[in-house]
Design a protein around this motif. Structure first.
Motif, PDB file in Angstrom:
ATOM      1  N   SER A 196       2.175   1.384  -9.806  1.00 21.97           N
ATOM      2  CA  SER A 196       3.535   1.945  -9.842  1.00 21.97           C
ATOM      3  C   SER A 196       4.503   1.053  -9.081  1.00 21.97           C
ATOM      4  CB  SER A 196       3.549   3.353  -9.230  1.00 21.97           C
ATOM      5  OG  SER A 196       2.810   4.244 -10.030  1.00 21.97           O
ATOM      6  N   ARG A 197       4.042   0.554  -7.932  1.00 24.22           N
ATOM      7  CA  ARG A 197       4.926  -0.293  -7.136  1.00 24.22           C
ATOM      8  C   ARG A 197       5.213  -1.622  -7.848  1.00 24.22           C
ATOM      9  NH1 ARG A 197       2.345  -1.739  -2.846  1.00 24.22           N
ATOM     10  NH2 ARG A 197       0.595  -0.298  -2.810  1.00 24.22           N
ATOM     11  N   ASP A 201       1.222   8.251  -9.764  1.00 25.61           N
ATOM     12  CA  ASP A 201       1.366   8.222  -8.309  1.00 25.61           C
ATOM     13  C   ASP A 201       2.369   7.118  -7.939  1.00 25.61           C
ATOM     14  OD1 ASP A 201       1.216   7.972  -5.601  1.00 25.61           O
ATOM     15  OD2 ASP A 201      -0.934   7.462  -5.525  1.00 25.61           O
ATOM     16  N   PRO A 202       3.538   7.486  -7.460  1.00 18.20           N
ATOM     17  CA  PRO A 202       4.566   6.458  -7.183  1.00 18.20           C
ATOM     18  C   PRO A 202       4.161   5.481  -6.086  1.00 18.20           C
ATOM     19  CG  PRO A 202       5.259   8.622  -6.389  1.00 18.20           C
ATOM     20  CD  PRO A 202       4.016   8.848  -7.162  1.00 18.20           C
ATOM     21  N   ASP A 203       3.159   5.842  -5.300  1.00 19.58           N
ATOM     22  CA  ASP A 203       2.729   4.944  -4.216  1.00 19.58           C
ATOM     23  C   ASP A 203       1.571   4.025  -4.623  1.00 19.58           C
ATOM     24  OD1 ASP A 203       4.603   5.928  -2.438  1.00 19.58           O
ATOM     25  OD2 ASP A 203       3.314   7.636  -1.893  1.00 19.58           O
ATOM     26  N   SER A 204       1.069   4.196  -5.842  1.00 22.45           N
ATOM     27  CA  SER A 204      -0.059   3.358  -6.266  1.00 22.45           C
ATOM     28  C   SER A 204       0.420   1.920  -6.475  1.00 22.45           C
ATOM     29  CB  SER A 204      -0.680   3.891  -7.557  1.00 22.45           C
ATOM     30  OG  SER A 204       0.243   3.755  -8.620  1.00 22.45           O
ATOM     31  N   GLU A 205      -0.531   0.993  -6.449  1.00 20.43           N
ATOM     32  CA  GLU A 205      -0.183  -0.426  -6.591  1.00 20.43           C
ATOM     33  C   GLU A 205       0.480  -0.686  -7.951  1.00 20.43           C
ATOM     34  OE1 GLU A 205      -3.498  -3.128  -6.535  1.00 20.43           O
ATOM     35  OE2 GLU A 205      -2.264  -4.734  -5.703  1.00 20.43           O
ATOM     36  N   SER A 249       8.935  -2.944  -9.039  1.00 21.13           N
ATOM     37  CA  SER A 249       9.543  -4.078  -8.346  1.00 21.13           C
ATOM     38  C   SER A 249       9.629  -5.341  -9.193  1.00 21.13           C
ATOM     39  CB  SER A 249       8.745  -4.393  -7.070  1.00 21.13           C
ATOM     40  OG  SER A 249       7.396  -4.717  -7.406  1.00 21.13           O
TER      41      SER A 249
END
Lengths: 174, 311
Positions: free
Chosen positions: A149-150, A143-147, A154
């Motif tokens: 993944s973020r 899930d690209p929006d999961s913590e 970054s």
């Protein structure tokens, strides 16, 4: 799983929590603390890593298993072991470049399960839940929006033994 | 400089991997020996034989049954979850050489047993008419030819699998070589030929088997060279693994026991035997067998010691 090496102090709470939660037998551990000291005196850098099974995307422990006891669970693509299928041949121990597996005193291969029994109830793995510095993150890498993944999108990060070709799924933030 | 420390202390895994003790090298050696014996049995059975002429191929199936049983006994002793061994035979895992091996071992027994039955003299099985009839059928030239072919196919599969079993475990750089399968097969053929000429009842057959063994030993030397060259030219991880045999802790035992006493010395002795400079001696075949066993021990132990060097 993502682990922030800037926050980890190597207190071993994760190790104790795992042993307690999973009733890991004495003299064995499913997770452990690694320390890597890099550089030359006086320019040294110490990195502390909380380590365990990397639940690889290309797990050699699964392909070598003669009975299918080692398998990838569909939910979360977590690598698990069916104890009732394991014959204790130890091929998976030899196949794992991380040394993440051991033989349980009852005879079967054992290792970290990402505390799946907790995750299916919506809880974090025991090691993540107890970390006093909140250095560990657990979530869905797909899930690209999961913590998680973020964080790896970054921050500079590394995985263990990437050249072993197993595509490990635990990432350490630098 | 990178210094790694760990709090992990799991048995069999730390400080270096040592999950497999004497049982696996002994099993791999006996399995290879049986594989070599089966291939030679297949070849010898396919040849024309004068009436009443005895051949070592009549004895090898019996020896094979004994050796493979000992090998599987060693394999069973190695298992940590012994009562669950039957789980091997509820599935075939296509990517697991160990799974393939389990099924190949199941084929080995009936092939050897049929070969053994075919060697029994008439009258031995009078108490079991059905078995006697089956044995008579196995003795027909056509059945003998088919049994010979079956011996060769199953023998080659068994011999190669013992090497591929290790080479599929890529986390151990020393084992990550495609040469390991052929090397273990040829070493098994060499052990099979050495033992066969040790017990061969016919002189001409004995000389032929010695010649075969010399070819196998020379081939084995070539494969060992390829194995080392392959590692030395395949990057730092593999070069470091090869160093275990080229200056590292397993150097002496590898070059003295495996190459020196297990290949070169018996090769010289057997060459002299073929040239009829010296009489047949049991020293050479015993050295070949010792070398084959030492090869399995060195490769299994050094392979477990080898690891990926990146942190």
């Amino acid at each position: 799983m993502v682990i922030d090496t800037r926050k980890c102090v190597g207190c071993m709470d994760c190790v104790i929590a795992c042993k307690t939660e999973n009733d890991v037998p004495d003299g064995h551990c499913r997770d452990w603390i690694g320390q890597r000291l890099q550089g030359e005196m006086p320019d040294l850098r110490l990195t502390i890593t909380s380590e365990r099974c990397n639940h690889c995307d290309s797990p050699p422990c699964v392909t070598c298993c003669p009975t299918g006891a080692s398998h990838v669970q569909e939910f979360g693509r977590v690598v698990l072991i069916d104890h009732d299928k394991c014959i204790g041949c130890k091929a998976c121990l030899a196949a794992c470049p991380y040394g993440a597996r051991f033989i349980h005193p009852d005879g079967y291969a054992d290792k970290c399960t990402f505390c799946m029994h907790r995750v299916v109830r919506g809880l974090a793995p025991a090691c993540v839940a107890v970390c006093p510095t909140h250095s560990m993150y657990f979530g869905d890498l797909d899930d690209p929006d999961s913590e998680v993944s973020r964080l790896i999108a970054s921050r500079r990060h590394f995985a263990l033994k990437p050249d072993a070709g197993t595509a490990p799924r635990i990432f350490y933030l630098e | 400089m990178i210094e790694l420390l760990t709090t992990r202390h799991n048995p069999l895994v730390d400080p270096t991997l040592h999950v497999w003790g004497w049982q696996i090298p002994v099993y791999l050696f006996l399995g290879g020996w049986v594989a070599g014996s089966m291939v030679l049995t297949g070849y010898l059975q396919g040849r024309a034989r004068a009436p009443g002429q005895s051949s070592v191929s009549d004895r090898l199936p019996w020896v094979g049954l004994l050796l493979i049983s000992l090998g599987m006994g060693a394999l069973f002793l190695d298992l940590e979850h012994k009562l669950y061994v039957w789980r091997m035979y509820l599935t075939l895992q296509p990517l697991s050489p160990m799974s393939w091996g389990g099924w190949i071992l199941l084929l080995v027994y009936p092939v050897l047993a049929m070969g053994a039955l075919a060697t029994l003299a008439d009258g031995w099985l009078d108490s079991w008419p059905a078995l006697a009839a089956f044995a008579r059928r196995l003795k027909s030239p056509a059945a003998s030819r088919w049994l010979g072919r079956l011996n060769i196919i199953v023998g080659v599969a068994l011999g190669i699998y013992t090497g591929i079993l290790l080479s599929s475990l890529g986390a151990r750089p020393l084992w990550a070589s495609a040469v390991l399968g052929p090397l273990f097969l040829v070493s098994g053929l060499s052990a099979g030929a050495a033992f066969a000429h040790l017990i061969a009842p016919d002189h001409d057959e004995q000389v032929q088997l010695i010649r075969f063994d010399n070819v196998f030993l020379i081939t084995e030397l070539g494969l060992i060279a390829l194995f080392l060259i392959g590692h030395l030219t395949a990057g730092a991880v593999h070069a470091q693994a090869a160093q275990l045999l080229l200056g590292g802790p397993y150097t002496a035992v590898f070059w003295v026991l495996v190459v020196g006493l297990g290949i070169l010395l018996p090769l010289v002795i057997q060459a002299l035997m073929v040239a009829e400079r010296i009489p047949h001696t049991l020293i050479a075949p015993l050295l070949v067998l010792l070398g084959g066993l030492a090869l399995r021990f060195v490769i299994v132990f050094a392979g477990q010691y080898s690891h990926w060097i990146s942190p």
